[in-house]
Design a protein around this motif. Structure first.
Motif, PDB file in Angstrom:
ATOM      1  N   GLN A  39      38.617   7.375  64.813  1.00 35.21           N
ATOM      2  CA  GLN A  39      37.508   8.327  64.685  1.00 35.21           C
ATOM      3  C   GLN A  39      37.825   9.706  65.268  1.00 35.21           C
ATOM      4  OE1 GLN A  39      36.679   5.036  65.923  1.00 35.21           O
ATOM      5  NE2 GLN A  39      36.214   4.501  63.818  1.00 35.21           N
ATOM      6  N   ILE A  40      38.988   9.839  65.905  1.00 35.23           N
ATOM      7  CA  ILE A  40      39.305  11.096  66.588  1.00 35.23           C
ATOM      8  C   ILE A  40      40.550  11.709  65.970  1.00 35.23           C
ATOM      9  CG2 ILE A  40      39.887  12.174  68.789  1.00 35.23           C
ATOM     10  CD1 ILE A  40      38.399   9.873  70.163  1.00 35.23           C
ATOM     11  N   SER A  41      40.359  12.810  65.246  1.00 39.79           N
ATOM     12  CA  SER A  41      41.469  13.500  64.604  1.00 39.79           C
ATOM     13  C   SER A  41      42.001  14.620  65.486  1.00 39.79           C
ATOM     14  CB  SER A  41      41.031  14.050  63.245  1.00 39.79           C
ATOM     15  OG  SER A  41      42.070  14.752  62.625  1.00 39.79           O
ATOM     16  N   HIS A  42      41.100  15.445  66.004  1.00 39.54           N
ATOM     17  CA  HIS A  42      41.488  16.569  66.864  1.00 39.54           C
ATOM     18  C   HIS A  42      41.224  16.173  68.318  1.00 39.54           C
ATOM     19  CE1 HIS A  42      42.168  19.100  63.387  1.00 39.54           C
ATOM     20  NE2 HIS A  42      41.007  18.705  62.910  1.00 39.54           N
ATOM     21  N   LYS A  43      42.265  15.710  68.969  1.00 41.84           N
ATOM     22  CA  LYS A  43      42.135  15.091  70.288  1.00 41.84           C
ATOM     23  C   LYS A  43      41.705  16.067  71.384  1.00 41.84           C
ATOM     24  CE  LYS A  43      45.943  12.031  68.973  1.00 41.84           C
ATOM     25  NZ  LYS A  43      46.267  12.764  67.736  1.00 41.84           N
ATOM     26  N   SER A  44      42.226  17.289  71.310  1.00 41.51           N
ATOM     27  CA  SER A  44      41.965  18.235  72.391  1.00 41.51           C
ATOM     28  C   SER A  44      40.492  18.620  72.478  1.00 41.51           C
ATOM     29  CB  SER A  44      42.830  19.487  72.219  1.00 41.51           C
ATOM     30  OG  SER A  44      42.588  20.091  70.963  1.00 41.51           O
ATOM     31  N   ASP A  45      39.763  18.497  71.364  1.00 42.19           N
ATOM     32  CA  ASP A  45      38.356  18.913  71.346  1.00 42.19           C
ATOM     33  C   ASP A  45      37.478  18.054  72.245  1.00 42.19           C
ATOM     34  OD1 ASP A  45      39.151  20.783  69.521  1.00 42.19           O
ATOM     35  OD2 ASP A  45      38.317  19.756  67.771  1.00 42.19           O
ATOM     36  N   ILE A  46      37.904  16.816  72.517  1.00 45.14           N
ATOM     37  CA  ILE A  46      37.049  15.912  73.294  1.00 45.14           C
ATOM     38  C   ILE A  46      37.767  15.383  74.542  1.00 45.14           C
ATOM     39  CG2 ILE A  46      35.446  15.202  71.470  1.00 45.14           C
ATOM     40  CD1 ILE A  46      38.468  13.113  72.285  1.00 45.14           C
ATOM     41  N   GLY A  69      35.649   9.371  79.891  1.00 47.80           N
ATOM     42  CA  GLY A  69      35.069  10.632  79.417  1.00 47.80           C
ATOM     43  C   GLY A  69      34.756  10.607  77.931  1.00 47.80           C
ATOM     44  N   ILE A  70      35.670  10.043  77.135  1.00 47.79           N
ATOM     45  CA  ILE A  70      35.454   9.991  75.693  1.00 47.79           C
ATOM     46  C   ILE A  70      34.347   9.001  75.344  1.00 47.79           C
ATOM     47  CG2 ILE A  70      36.521   9.393  73.472  1.00 47.79           C
ATOM     48  CD1 ILE A  70      39.159  10.441  74.614  1.00 47.79           C
ATOM     49  N   GLN A  71      34.279   7.895  76.064  1.00 47.91           N
ATOM     50  CA  GLN A  71      33.219   6.921  75.805  1.00 47.91           C
ATOM     51  C   GLN A  71      31.835   7.521  76.022  1.00 47.91           C
ATOM     52  OE1 GLN A  71      34.513   3.728  78.406  1.00 47.91           O
ATOM     53  NE2 GLN A  71      35.432   2.588  76.704  1.00 47.91           N
ATOM     54  N   LYS A  72      31.729   8.447  76.977  1.00 49.12           N
ATOM     55  CA  LYS A  72      30.445   9.115  77.214  1.00 49.12           C
ATOM     56  C   LYS A  72      30.119  10.107  76.092  1.00 49.12           C
ATOM     57  CE  LYS A  72      30.653   8.766  82.266  1.00 49.12           C
ATOM     58  NZ  LYS A  72      30.813   9.516  83.543  1.00 49.12           N
ATOM     59  N   LYS A  73      31.157  10.826  75.610  1.00 49.82           N
ATOM     60  CA  LYS A  73      30.942  11.830  74.568  1.00 49.82           C
ATOM     61  C   LYS A  73      30.786  11.202  73.187  1.00 49.82           C
ATOM     62  CE  LYS A  73      33.678  15.345  77.001  1.00 49.82           C
ATOM     63  NZ  LYS A  73      34.936  16.126  76.986  1.00 49.82           N
ATOM     64  N   LEU A  74      31.585  10.159  72.920  1.00 49.92           N
ATOM     65  CA  LEU A  74      31.581   9.505  71.606  1.00 49.92           C
ATOM     66  C   LEU A  74      31.446   7.996  71.793  1.00 49.92           C
ATOM     67  CD1 LEU A  74      34.570  11.435  69.951  1.00 49.92           C
ATOM     68  CD2 LEU A  74      32.137  11.835  69.549  1.00 49.92           C
ATOM     69  N   PRO A  75      30.255   7.536  72.116  1.00 50.83           N
ATOM     70  CA  PRO A  75      30.082   6.112  72.419  1.00 50.83           C
ATOM     71  C   PRO A  75      30.385   5.179  71.249  1.00 50.83           C
ATOM     72  CG  PRO A  75      27.958   7.243  72.249  1.00 50.83           C
ATOM     73  CD  PRO A  75      29.005   8.303  72.278  1.00 50.83           C
ATOM     74  N   ASP A  76      30.342   5.687  70.025  1.00 54.42           N
ATOM     75  CA  ASP A  76      30.598   4.837  68.860  1.00 54.42           C
ATOM     76  C   ASP A  76      32.069   4.820  68.439  1.00 54.42           C
ATOM     77  OD1 ASP A  76      27.907   4.198  68.667  1.00 54.42           O
ATOM     78  OD2 ASP A  76      27.471   5.932  67.386  1.00 54.42           O
TER      79      ASP A  76
END
Length: 209
Positions: A39-46, A69-76
């Motif tokens: 689900q994450i193409s542009h890694k630096s953005d998140i 940190g990523i789980q909080k921003k993109l829980p799905d």
């Protein structure tokens, strides 16, 4: 990429912080950590990239901080783990990709990477497949080519290595029409005779194949 002879940076995959430490010890320091997720193409953005990790403790902390940190921003988002790669010194960033044009079909794209691609939009296109002459013209055709050729005492970059890689990428995307988009960003090219390495790759398949 390996099957087509495209040179890749040494990469290890890890699913846990403990595996990341083991992989880091195999690669050596300093290194870079990147999140792996469909689900994450542009890694630096998140916050999906950590640079200049110097030891096992930093690797373990970086893994935990990144995943949490990523789980909080993109829980799905499904987080498979992380990639670990050595930090590269020297060289210049270039971008090499392929997009589908409605009229001409697959087209290769080449330009300097980093701020140059974002600000100057200095890129060259060519219809796939390309031969060696066309690959070289893509490189020499950008306005910022003097930066690769060597200016103000800088050593020239390995243009021949770039020509070879462009030719190989052309063959790859030509052989697989199911590829919708392909992008190596960055490709690090070193001084003449020292080659180039693909550092990060984004590939999207057609949804109707």
């Amino acid at each position: 990429m390996k099957a087509y002879g495209i040179p890749l940076i040494k990469t290890r995959f890890a699913k846990t912080a403990e595996e990341a430490v083991i992989a880091a010890e195999e690669i050596g320091y300093p290194l870079v950590m990147k999140v792996v997720s469909p689900q994450i193409s542009h890694k630096s953005d998140i916050g999906g990239i950590k640079f200049s990790l110097q030891n096992a403790a930093e690797v373990k902390t970086a893994y935990q901080d990144m995943i949490e940190g990523i789980q909080k921003k993109l829980p799905d988002a499904y987080l498979e783990g992380v990639q670990l790669q050595p930090m590269l010194s020297g060289g210049k960033e270039v971008i090499l990709g392929m997009v589908h044009d409605p009229t001409f079909g697959p087209m290769l794209m080449f330009g300097l990477g980093g701020i140059y691609i974002e600000i100057l939009k200095d890129i060259q296109f060519a219809i796939v497949p390309v031969d060696e002459r066309e690959a070289r013209e893509m490189i020499t055709g950008i306005k910022t080519y003097p930066l690769l050729a060597g200016v103000r005492g800088e050593k020239p970059s390995d243009i021949n290595a770039l020509v070879d890689i462009i030719f190989r990428v052309s063959n790859l995307v030509f052989d697989f029409p199911e590829i919708e988009e392909f992008e190596i960003n960055p490709m690090m090219v070193f001084e003449k005779g020292k080659g180039a390495l693909a550092v990060d790759l984004r590939l999207i398949l057609k949804s109707d194949m």
